[in-house]
Design a protein around this motif. Sequence first.
Motif, mmCIF file in Angstrom:
data_model
loop_
_atom_site.group_PDB
_atom_site.id
_atom_site.type_symbol
_atom_site.label_atom_id
_atom_site.label_comp_id
_atom_site.label_asym_id
_atom_site.label_seq_id
_atom_site.Cartn_x
_atom_site.Cartn_y
_atom_site.Cartn_z
ATOM 1 N N ASN A 145 0.806 -1.216 0.000
ATOM 2 C CA ASN A 145 0.000 0.000 0.000
ATOM 3 C C ASN A 145 0.845 1.275 0.000
ATOM 4 O O ASN A 145 0.321 2.355 -0.232
ATOM 5 C CB ASN A 145 -0.962 0.018 1.185
ATOM 6 C CG ASN A 145 -2.082 -0.992 1.011
ATOM 7 O OD1 ASN A 145 -2.403 -1.387 -0.097
ATOM 8 N ND2 ASN A 145 -2.678 -1.403 2.108
ATOM 9 N N MET A 156 -5.028 -1.271 -1.115
ATOM 10 C CA MET A 156 -5.826 -2.469 -1.307
ATOM 11 C C MET A 156 -6.225 -2.970 0.075
ATOM 12 O O MET A 156 -5.380 -3.436 0.835
ATOM 13 C CB MET A 156 -5.014 -3.533 -2.059
ATOM 14 C CG MET A 156 -5.853 -4.647 -2.578
ATOM 15 S SD MET A 156 -4.979 -5.984 -3.438
ATOM 16 C CE MET A 156 -3.613 -5.238 -4.231
ATOM 17 N N LEU A 196 -7.654 -5.664 1.842
ATOM 18 C CA LEU A 196 -8.019 -7.073 1.679
ATOM 19 C C LEU A 196 -8.191 -7.774 3.012
ATOM 20 O O LEU A 196 -7.509 -7.449 3.982
ATOM 21 C CB LEU A 196 -6.926 -7.829 0.918
ATOM 22 C CG LEU A 196 -6.722 -7.509 -0.548
ATOM 23 C CD1 LEU A 196 -5.556 -8.319 -1.091
ATOM 24 C CD2 LEU A 196 -7.969 -7.799 -1.335
ATOM 25 N N SER A 237 -7.102 -8.475 -7.503
ATOM 26 C CA SER A 237 -6.353 -8.054 -6.312
ATOM 27 C C SER A 237 -5.332 -9.100 -5.896
ATOM 28 O O SER A 237 -4.189 -8.773 -5.561
ATOM 29 C CB SER A 237 -7.320 -7.786 -5.150
ATOM 30 O OG SER A 237 -8.193 -6.735 -5.473
#
Length: 83
Positions: A4, A10, A12, A48
């Motif tokens: 990041n 992202m 997640l 992703s």
Amino acid sequence: LEYNESNAIMDLVLFEQAILHITRINRILQNPGGNAMLIGVGGSGKQSLCRLAAFISDFEVRQIPVTSSYGVEDFKEELRSIY
């Protein structure tokens, strides 16, 4: 280095199945000429997980912008720009 810090954030949730998928994708990417077709419902995290696996392998991710007028010559030009 954190993902990041150098990419779009992202957010997640890495449950066991996601981690297993990342390791599989990573193993495929490490093989010379390795490739995979990921099939699944939209929004399930395929892109992703691939981006995270590529980051782990220190690979650059490139995405081909496909449009309705995209053809073979466009694809060849895209490949030329990469290599």
